[in-house]
Scaffold this motif. Structure first.
Motif, PDB file in Angstrom:
ATOM      1  N   TYR A 288      45.033  90.910 -69.708  1.00 37.42           N
ATOM      2  CA  TYR A 288      45.211  89.450 -69.634  1.00 37.42           C
ATOM      3  C   TYR A 288      46.664  89.101 -69.302  1.00 37.42           C
ATOM      4  O   TYR A 288      46.936  88.204 -68.490  1.00 37.42           O
ATOM      5  CB  TYR A 288      44.787  88.815 -70.954  1.00 37.42           C
ATOM      6  CG  TYR A 288      44.487  87.335 -70.837  1.00 37.42           C
ATOM      7  CD1 TYR A 288      43.321  86.911 -70.209  1.00 37.42           C
ATOM      8  CD2 TYR A 288      45.350  86.375 -71.347  1.00 37.42           C
ATOM      9  CE1 TYR A 288      43.032  85.555 -70.098  1.00 37.42           C
ATOM     10  CE2 TYR A 288      45.069  85.025 -71.246  1.00 37.42           C
ATOM     11  CZ  TYR A 288      43.905  84.625 -70.609  1.00 37.42           C
ATOM     12  OH  TYR A 288      43.623  83.295 -70.490  1.00 37.42           O
ATOM     13  N   ARG A 289      47.588  89.814 -69.907  1.00 35.84           N
ATOM     14  CA  ARG A 289      49.005  89.571 -69.621  1.00 35.84           C
ATOM     15  C   ARG A 289      49.335  89.903 -68.162  1.00 35.84           C
ATOM     16  O   ARG A 289      50.116  89.187 -67.519  1.00 35.84           O
ATOM     17  CB  ARG A 289      49.870  90.408 -70.560  1.00 35.84           C
ATOM     18  CG  ARG A 289      49.911  89.887 -71.994  1.00 35.84           C
ATOM     19  CD  ARG A 289      50.679  90.830 -72.889  1.00 35.84           C
ATOM     20  NE  ARG A 289      50.811  90.300 -74.247  1.00 35.84           N
ATOM     21  CZ  ARG A 289      51.283  91.007 -75.268  1.00 35.84           C
ATOM     22  NH1 ARG A 289      51.664  92.270 -75.082  1.00 35.84           N
ATOM     23  NH2 ARG A 289      51.371  90.464 -76.471  1.00 35.84           N
ATOM     24  N   GLU A 290      48.756  90.993 -67.664  1.00 33.10           N
ATOM     25  CA  GLU A 290      49.014  91.370 -66.277  1.00 33.10           C
ATOM     26  C   GLU A 290      48.451  90.325 -65.315  1.00 33.10           C
ATOM     27  O   GLU A 290      49.083  89.981 -64.301  1.00 33.10           O
ATOM     28  CB  GLU A 290      48.390  92.733 -65.994  1.00 33.10           C
ATOM     29  CG  GLU A 290      48.478  93.202 -64.545  1.00 33.10           C
ATOM     30  CD  GLU A 290      49.904  93.347 -64.040  1.00 33.10           C
ATOM     31  OE1 GLU A 290      50.085  93.361 -62.803  1.00 33.10           O
ATOM     32  OE2 GLU A 290      50.838  93.441 -64.872  1.00 33.10           O
ATOM     33  N   LEU A 291      47.273  89.793 -65.627  1.00 33.66           N
ATOM     34  CA  LEU A 291      46.700  88.734 -64.801  1.00 33.66           C
ATOM     35  C   LEU A 291      47.615  87.507 -64.809  1.00 33.66           C
ATOM     36  O   LEU A 291      47.894  86.924 -63.746  1.00 33.66           O
ATOM     37  CB  LEU A 291      45.318  88.350 -65.320  1.00 33.66           C
ATOM     38  CG  LEU A 291      44.667  87.128 -64.666  1.00 33.66           C
ATOM     39  CD1 LEU A 291      44.377  87.394 -63.189  1.00 33.66           C
ATOM     40  CD2 LEU A 291      43.381  86.736 -65.400  1.00 33.66           C
ATOM     41  N   ARG A 292      48.097  87.110 -65.978  1.00 31.24           N
ATOM     42  CA  ARG A 292      48.974  85.947 -66.070  1.00 31.24           C
ATOM     43  C   ARG A 292      50.262  86.170 -65.273  1.00 31.24           C
ATOM     44  O   ARG A 292      50.759  85.263 -64.597  1.00 31.24           O
ATOM     45  CB  ARG A 292      49.318  85.661 -67.538  1.00 31.24           C
ATOM     46  CG  ARG A 292      50.122  84.385 -67.746  1.00 31.24           C
ATOM     47  CD  ARG A 292      50.592  84.280 -69.198  1.00 31.24           C
ATOM     48  NE  ARG A 292      51.311  83.036 -69.415  1.00 31.24           N
ATOM     49  CZ  ARG A 292      52.571  82.805 -69.037  1.00 31.24           C
ATOM     50  NH1 ARG A 292      53.245  83.754 -68.384  1.00 31.24           N
ATOM     51  NH2 ARG A 292      53.147  81.646 -69.302  1.00 31.24           N
TER      52      ARG A 292
ATOM     53  N   GLU B 220      53.495  84.701 -60.298  1.00 21.35           N
ATOM     54  CA  GLU B 220      54.366  85.125 -59.203  1.00 21.35           C
ATOM     55  C   GLU B 220      53.784  84.842 -57.829  1.00 21.35           C
ATOM     56  O   GLU B 220      54.468  85.041 -56.823  1.00 21.35           O
ATOM     57  CB  GLU B 220      54.641  86.630 -59.324  1.00 21.35           C
ATOM     58  CG  GLU B 220      55.427  87.013 -60.569  1.00 21.35           C
ATOM     59  CD  GLU B 220      55.611  88.512 -60.696  1.00 21.35           C
ATOM     60  OE1 GLU B 220      55.049  89.248 -59.851  1.00 21.35           O
ATOM     61  OE2 GLU B 220      56.309  88.945 -61.640  1.00 21.35           O
ATOM     62  N   GLU B 221      52.520  84.406 -57.750  1.00 21.44           N
ATOM     63  CA  GLU B 221      51.877  84.245 -56.457  1.00 21.44           C
ATOM     64  C   GLU B 221      51.388  82.817 -56.261  1.00 21.44           C
ATOM     65  O   GLU B 221      51.105  82.099 -57.213  1.00 21.44           O
ATOM     66  CB  GLU B 221      50.688  85.219 -56.331  1.00 21.44           C
ATOM     67  CG  GLU B 221      51.078  86.683 -56.472  1.00 21.44           C
ATOM     68  CD  GLU B 221      49.871  87.581 -56.547  1.00 21.44           C
ATOM     69  OE1 GLU B 221      48.735  87.059 -56.473  1.00 21.44           O
ATOM     70  OE2 GLU B 221      50.051  88.808 -56.683  1.00 21.44           O
ATOM     71  N   GLY B 222      51.261  82.411 -54.997  1.00 18.92           N
ATOM     72  CA  GLY B 222      50.666  81.130 -54.656  1.00 18.92           C
ATOM     73  C   GLY B 222      51.624  79.969 -54.763  1.00 18.92           C
ATOM     74  O   GLY B 222      52.781  80.102 -55.189  1.00 18.92           O
ATOM     75  N   PRO B 223      51.143  78.756 -54.387  1.00 22.26           N
ATOM     76  CA  PRO B 223      51.967  77.540 -54.447  1.00 22.26           C
ATOM     77  C   PRO B 223      52.424  77.260 -55.874  1.00 22.26           C
ATOM     78  O   PRO B 223      51.695  77.481 -56.837  1.00 22.26           O
ATOM     79  CB  PRO B 223      51.017  76.449 -53.940  1.00 22.26           C
ATOM     80  CG  PRO B 223      49.948  77.182 -53.189  1.00 22.26           C
ATOM     81  CD  PRO B 223      49.793  78.499 -53.846  1.00 22.26           C
ATOM     82  N   ALA B 224      53.626  76.748 -56.006  1.00 20.83           N
ATOM     83  CA  ALA B 224      54.221  76.532 -57.328  1.00 20.83           C
ATOM     84  C   ALA B 224      53.379  75.604 -58.198  1.00 20.83           C
ATOM     85  O   ALA B 224      53.195  75.844 -59.393  1.00 20.83           O
ATOM     86  CB  ALA B 224      55.634  75.967 -57.177  1.00 20.83           C
ATOM     87  N   GLU B 225      52.855  74.509 -57.602  1.00 15.05           N
ATOM     88  CA  GLU B 225      52.070  73.548 -58.385  1.00 15.05           C
ATOM     89  C   GLU B 225      50.815  74.195 -58.949  1.00 15.05           C
ATOM     90  O   GLU B 225      50.471  74.013 -60.121  1.00 15.05           O
ATOM     91  CB  GLU B 225      51.702  72.345 -57.525  1.00 15.05           C
ATOM     92  CG  GLU B 225      50.951  71.260 -58.303  1.00 15.05           C
ATOM     93  CD  GLU B 225      50.658  70.037 -57.439  1.00 15.05           C
ATOM     94  OE1 GLU B 225      49.865  69.208 -57.897  1.00 15.05           O
ATOM     95  OE2 GLU B 225      51.231  69.935 -56.336  1.00 15.05           O
ATOM     96  N   ARG B 226      50.119  74.980 -58.106  1.00 15.91           N
ATOM     97  CA  ARG B 226      48.896  75.635 -58.575  1.00 15.91           C
ATOM     98  C   ARG B 226      49.233  76.713 -59.605  1.00 15.91           C
ATOM     99  O   ARG B 226      48.495  76.906 -60.568  1.00 15.91           O
ATOM    100  CB  ARG B 226      48.126  76.243 -57.405  1.00 15.91           C
ATOM    101  CG  ARG B 226      46.770  76.813 -57.803  1.00 15.91           C
ATOM    102  CD  ARG B 226      45.990  77.326 -56.610  1.00 15.91           C
ATOM    103  NE  ARG B 226      44.636  77.700 -56.986  1.00 15.91           N
ATOM    104  CZ  ARG B 226      44.311  78.890 -57.508  1.00 15.91           C
ATOM    105  NH1 ARG B 226      45.247  79.801 -57.706  1.00 15.91           N
ATOM    106  NH2 ARG B 226      43.058  79.150 -57.841  1.00 15.91           N
TER     107      ARG B 226
ATOM    108  N   VAL C 226      48.549  78.971 -64.844  1.00 14.12           N
ATOM    109  CA  VAL C 226      49.209  79.636 -65.966  1.00 14.12           C
ATOM    110  C   VAL C 226      49.009  78.846 -67.253  1.00 14.12           C
ATOM    111  O   VAL C 226      48.742  79.417 -68.322  1.00 14.12           O
ATOM    112  CB  VAL C 226      50.714  79.828 -65.674  1.00 14.12           C
ATOM    113  CG1 VAL C 226      51.457  80.237 -66.945  1.00 14.12           C
ATOM    114  CG2 VAL C 226      50.905  80.880 -64.593  1.00 14.12           C
ATOM    115  N   ALA C 227      49.126  77.506 -67.171  1.00 14.39           N
ATOM    116  CA  ALA C 227      48.911  76.680 -68.355  1.00 14.39           C
ATOM    117  C   ALA C 227      47.478  76.830 -68.869  1.00 14.39           C
ATOM    118  O   ALA C 227      47.240  76.908 -70.083  1.00 14.39           O
ATOM    119  CB  ALA C 227      49.205  75.211 -68.021  1.00 14.39           C
ATOM    120  N   ALA C 228      46.509  76.908 -67.954  1.00 15.66           N
ATOM    121  CA  ALA C 228      45.106  77.082 -68.353  1.00 15.66           C
ATOM    122  C   ALA C 228      44.901  78.455 -68.988  1.00 15.66           C
ATOM    123  O   ALA C 228      44.173  78.585 -69.984  1.00 15.66           O
ATOM    124  CB  ALA C 228      44.201  76.910 -67.139  1.00 15.66           C
TER     125      ALA C 228
END
Length: 387
Positions: free
Chosen positions: A48-52, A57-63, A68-70
């Protein structure tokens, strides 16, 4: 948690088709009490930590911030899935990170730890579990009675019990065998009793065979494990209708004397071994059918057959991520193939293949290693066809 036994093709199709703009988190937890639960919980937390970390580190900052918050909000629920107080050896959760829906399932069969974030649910380990856990009849027969049980998804419950009728013969008497030497007594009574016991046992086995036949049809048992030692297991198997004999798994052990937990463990182990063997036979069957033009081999042939509704049984390697596209009419295409309608690349082609199979009432069997073994030349995917 919901009962996994309630899932049918319609429910699986609906689950597989769910999507979420922020992504759907799929979590599989191995909570087998026979293993190291602490190590499994640590492994799950690390995944789970690795997924987070990857999401951050990837994708648009807003997404990234939204996802990450979810993930942070759902983190405590993931840890709860590994807690000893939860039920089931295998625990599964699908959660939409943008919406508020969550589906939780538990099973008495373990599942490997997996944490996947995708546009929709990662259903392949669930499909593997359901395929191996399909209902099986279990018949424990002895000279006194017969217990008929159903094993399903690691659970075992009694569905019927038959007892022998009392054996009485008040008319028996000792006497001399006709034509035998003078003074030889008691044999007629012994012979009468033996003949009556044989007829008595035959009637009982006929009753058991009839009950097994009816339950097999009613409950759709594809496998029937018969236990009763060398003698009873073989005799009962021979009394079943010929179409059912190929489904019989003869277990020469006498399992009737085991307690509930011992019986469940013995039956589960035997059915697991049979499932592994049946997967090998299925792969050979698919290969033979494809080579004789009675089946489909490879993504292109399978996608075409699924589009036409001709697939009776889809077999694929869940470890292989198939590449293709979907056109405006929903038809599936392999690789760079195209049709008359505009088409778009489909990053979740595996799920689309499964959905099309379920929508056309085809059976689905994910078999890990198919792409490296029997179906290696076909990319690990093939199908038995209806026509």
């Amino acid at each position: 948690m919901a009962a996994i036994e309630e899932l049918d093709d319609k429910a699986l199709l609906e689950l597989s088709g769910r999507t979420d703009a922020a992504g759907v988190l799929s979590v599989y937890v191995n909570a087998d009490p026979g293993g190291d639960r602490n190590a499994a919980a640590i492994d799950l937390k690390n995944r789970y930590r690795e997924l987070r970390r990857r999401v951050a580190e990837e994708g648009p900052a807003e997404r990234r911030r939204e996802v990450v918050a979810a993930l942070d909000r759902f983190g405590p629920e993931v840890e709860e899935l590994a807690a000893p107080i939860e039920s089931g050896r295998g625990r599964i959760a699908f959660a939409a990170l943008g919406d508020d829906w969550v589906v939780r399932l538990d099973s008495q069969m373990p599942v490997p730890n997996r944490v996947v974030l995708d546009d929709g649910p990662f259903v392949h380990p669930l499909l593997e579990l359901l395929d191996e856990g399909r209902p099986a009849g279990v018949v424990l027969v002895s000279s006194d009675d017969a217990r008929l049980l159903e094993w399903r998804l690691g659970r075992l419950r009694e569905v019927s019990r038959l007892e022998q009728e009392d054996l009485e013969a008040p008319h028996e008497r000792a006497g001399q065998i006709g034509g035998g030497p003078a003074g030889q007594y008691n044999t007629p009574m012994r012979e009468q009793r033996k003949a009556r016991e044989r007829a008595w046992a035959q009637r009982f086995l006929d009753r058991v065979a009839e009950t097994v036949t009816n339950l097999t049809e009613e409950r759709r048992w594809e496998r029937i494990l018969v236990s009763g030692g060398d003698q009873w297991a073989e005799i009962l198997a021979g009394r079943l209708p010929e179409p059912l004999r190929d489904r019989v798994i003869r277990d020469t052990r006498v399992l009737a004397g085991l307690d509930d937990s011992g019986l469940l463990a013995a039956v589960t182990e035997r059915l697991h071994a049979e499932h592994t063997a049946s997967e090998r036979r299925l792969l050979e069957q698919v290969l033979d059918a494809g080579l004789s033009k009675k089946g489909a081999l490879g993504l292109s042939q399978v996608a075409g057959a699924l589009n036409e509704g001709r697939v009776a049984h889809l077999v694929y390697d869940p470890e292989v991520r198939y590449v293709g596209s979907v056109d405006a009419d929903g038809l599936l295409y392999a690789g760079e193939e195209t049709g008359a309608q505009p088409h778009t690349p489909e990053p979740r082609l595996n799920e689309r293949l499964v959905e099309r199979a379920l929508a056309t009432s085809a059976r689905v069997s994910p078999i890990e290693g198919a792409g490296a073994g029997v179906l290696g030349d076909a990319g690990g995917i093939g199908a038995l066809l209806r026509w």
